[in-house]
Design a protein around this motif. Structure first.
Motif, short mmCIF file in Angstrom:
data_model
loop_
_atom_site.label_atom_id
_atom_site.label_comp_id
_atom_site.label_asym_id
_atom_site.label_seq_id
_atom_site.Cartn_x
_atom_site.Cartn_y
_atom_site.Cartn_z
N SER A 164 54.41 44.77 46.04
CA SER A 164 53.19 44.13 45.56
C SER A 164 52.04 44.36 46.52
N GLY A 165 50.85 44.26 45.96
CA GLY A 165 49.64 44.41 46.74
C GLY A 165 48.47 43.79 46.00
N LYS A 166 47.28 44.02 46.52
CA LYS A 166 46.06 43.48 45.91
C LYS A 166 45.08 44.62 45.69
N ALA A 167 44.34 44.54 44.58
CA ALA A 167 43.33 45.54 44.26
C ALA A 167 42.05 44.82 43.85
N ILE A 168 40.94 45.50 44.02
CA ILE A 168 39.63 44.97 43.63
C ILE A 168 39.11 45.79 42.46
N LYS A 182 40.41 49.64 43.09
CA LYS A 182 40.70 50.33 44.35
C LYS A 182 41.53 49.40 45.22
N TYR A 183 42.41 50.01 46.02
CA TYR A 183 43.28 49.24 46.89
C TYR A 183 43.65 50.11 48.09
N GLU A 237 42.80 54.60 51.13
CA GLU A 237 42.30 53.97 49.91
C GLU A 237 42.78 54.74 48.68
N TYR A 238 43.25 54.00 47.70
CA TYR A 238 43.69 54.56 46.43
C TYR A 238 42.87 53.95 45.31
N ILE A 279 48.80 43.75 42.08
CA ILE A 279 49.28 45.05 41.61
C ILE A 279 50.69 45.27 42.13
N ILE A 280 51.39 46.18 41.50
CA ILE A 280 52.69 46.63 41.97
C ILE A 280 52.62 48.16 42.01
#
Length: 188
Positions: free
Chosen positions: A112-116, A138-139, A145-146, A168-169
């Motif tokens: 898991s992660g975080k995106a804007i 974007k994350y 950066e992706y 996000i996953i």
């Protein structure tokens, strides 16, 4: 094998390119036994008692077909168009299955992660009279950066140009493979 036969009945079954299509029945003898067959033609000269050449299987003459002038005006473009649509259909099915497998892999093995959300734009696509939007995220992962894009009719779930983060996953081995959790079906 080939044998001569005699036409016993002729009747109109339709038309093709404004030409009558005739069905005809015939019979022929093999070793003293009478066999019957049917075929179609566009030849308007087909009449009862006409002679026709019959091709049949030696061990089973009941499987037969005439060598009489059959429909030859068949437009092969229908086959080509059908084949093109079939290929396109298989391509789209393959693409959907591939995307589903990747999503399943992300859900099973992803982290898991975080995106804007940084942009939302509408497309020309409508499904069930609902406009489809491209939503860009974007994350960062390991200092790089992706970016990813999802297409959704539920654009209102995402606020663009804000600092709000969305769950996000993604795959650790390939962080470009990502799912935005809020865009997944409710039952998952």
């Amino acid at each position: 094998m080939t044998k001569s036969g005699v036409v016993t009945d002729v009747y109109t079954v339709g038309s093709y390119n404004d030409i009558d299509v005739l069905a005809f029945e015939y019979y022929f003898d093999v070793s003293g036994k009478k066999y019957i067959g049917k075929d179609v033609t566009t030849n308007s000269n087909m009449e009862i008692d006409n002679s026709v050449i019959i091709n049949y299987i030696k061990d089973n003459p009941s499987y037969n077909i005439s060598k009489y002038e059959n429909i030859k005006d068949f437009d092969s473009s229908f086959i080509i168009i059908g084949l093109i649509f079939t290929i396109i259909g298989f391509f789209l099915i393959f693409k959907g299955i591939k995307k589903g497998i990747i999503t399943l892999k992300i859900l099973q093995f992803g982290i898991s992660g975080k995106a804007i959300c940084y942009a939302k734009t509408q497309t020309l696509i409508r499904i069930n009279d609902r406009r489809i939007y491209k939503v860009k995220f974007k994350y960062n992962f390991k200092g790089k950066e992706y970016k990813t894009i999802i297409k959704t009719a539920s654009w209102y779930k995402f606020e663009s140009n804000s600092e709000k983060e969305y769950a996000i996953i993604f795959l650790e081995k390939d962080p470009s493979k990502v799912c935005v959790v809020k865009n997944l079906p409710i039952k998952i």
